[in-house]
Scaffold this active site. Structure first.
Site, PDB file in Angstrom:
ATOM      1  N   CYS A 152      -3.958   3.107  -0.218  1.00 46.26           N
ATOM      2  CA  CYS A 152      -2.575   3.262  -0.681  1.00 46.26           C
ATOM      3  C   CYS A 152      -2.558   4.192  -1.903  1.00 46.26           C
ATOM      4  CB  CYS A 152      -1.981   1.897  -1.035  1.00 46.26           C
ATOM      5  SG  CYS A 152      -2.615   1.230  -2.581  1.00 46.26           S
TER       6      CYS A 152
ATOM      7  N   HIS B 143      -6.474  -4.799  -4.402  1.00 43.24           N
ATOM      8  CA  HIS B 143      -6.881  -4.091  -3.200  1.00 43.24           C
ATOM      9  C   HIS B 143      -8.407  -3.877  -3.167  1.00 43.24           C
ATOM     10  CE1 HIS B 143      -2.632  -2.366  -2.232  1.00 43.24           C
ATOM     11  NE2 HIS B 143      -2.639  -3.665  -2.411  1.00 43.24           N
TER      12      HIS B 143
ATOM     13  N   CYS C 262      -4.473   2.739  -5.023  1.00 39.15           N
ATOM     14  CA  CYS C 262      -5.930   2.832  -4.872  1.00 39.15           C
ATOM     15  C   CYS C 262      -6.391   4.282  -4.952  1.00 39.15           C
ATOM     16  CB  CYS C 262      -6.366   2.226  -3.547  1.00 39.15           C
ATOM     17  SG  CYS C 262      -6.174   0.449  -3.512  1.00 39.15           S
TER      18      CYS C 262
ATOM     19  N   GLU D 112     -10.287  -1.331  -2.572  1.00 38.92           N
ATOM     20  CA  GLU D 112     -10.853  -0.156  -3.251  1.00 38.92           C
ATOM     21  C   GLU D 112     -10.929  -0.384  -4.751  1.00 38.92           C
ATOM     22  OE1 GLU D 112      -8.338  -0.427  -1.162  1.00 38.92           O
ATOM     23  OE2 GLU D 112      -7.998   1.385   0.009  1.00 38.92           O
TER      24      GLU D 112
END
Ligand SMILES: O=c1ccn([C@H]2C[C@H](O)[C@@H](COP(=O)(O)O)O2)c(=O)[nH]1
Ligand SMILES: [Zn+2]
Length: 164
Positions: A103, A77, A106, A79
């Protein structure tokens, strides 16, 4: 007289996050993230993509089907990448600008890195358990989050020099 239509810091860092998202190969959702420190210096940028060495052409980008035939077990992801790409391991008091609300996985990375504030644009998965879990953790840890407030609808970057 100085220009008045320059980008605010928030707009600038979000624009950097959105530019990074343009590198994503995900056909459905491109996410970018930009970490800025207290001196308004960028310390990390990332976007969603497969791990180093894993071919974008071999792993699947599907959303549906058997779990191993989808992108979900493989994609890193935005992040996570922004934090891992950061120049420092210690991101205490930094802010993260991200196109999509983080999410739960993250969010754990963000909290553990010391980031103190999340600024996001879209919260399109707000009804998912992942995002609900994110907000539970953020509220519990006292980490602020807010949607970017801006009058801007878009930012245009021209790659054509003004003299042409
Ligand atoms: O916190 C997050 C949540 C999701 N992403 C990435 C992971 C995927 O590449 C896409 C989501 O795909 P959908 O097709 O919209 O399910 O976004 C992220 O980088 N950060
Ligand atoms: Zn995530």
């Amino acid at each position: 007289m100085k220009r008045t239509d320059y980008l605010s810091w928030d707009e600038y860092f979000m624009a950097v996050a959105l530019l990074a998202a343009q590198r994503s190969k995900d056909p459905n959702t491109q996410v970018g993230a930009c970490v800025a420190n207290e001196q308004n210096k960028i310390v990390g940028v990332g976007y969603n993509g497969f791990p180093w060495g894993c071919s974008d052409d071999e792993l699947p980008w599907n959303r549906t089907g058997a779990f191993l035939d989808t992108k979900y077990p493989y994609v890193c992801h935005a992040e996570l990448n922004a934090v891992l790409n950061s120049i420092s391991k210690d991101l205490r008091n930094c802010r993260i600008y991200v196109g999509l609300f983080p999410c739960n996985e993250c969010t754990k990375v963000i909290i553990q890195s010391g980031i103190k504030e999340i600024i996001y644009l879209s919260d399109k998965y707000k009804d998912s358990d992942q995002v609900k879990a994110s907000k539970i953790m953020l509220n519990s840890a006292g980490i602020a989050y807010r949607r970017l407030k801006t009058e801007l609808r878009s930012i245009t970057i021209s790659l054509v020099p003004p003299e042409l």
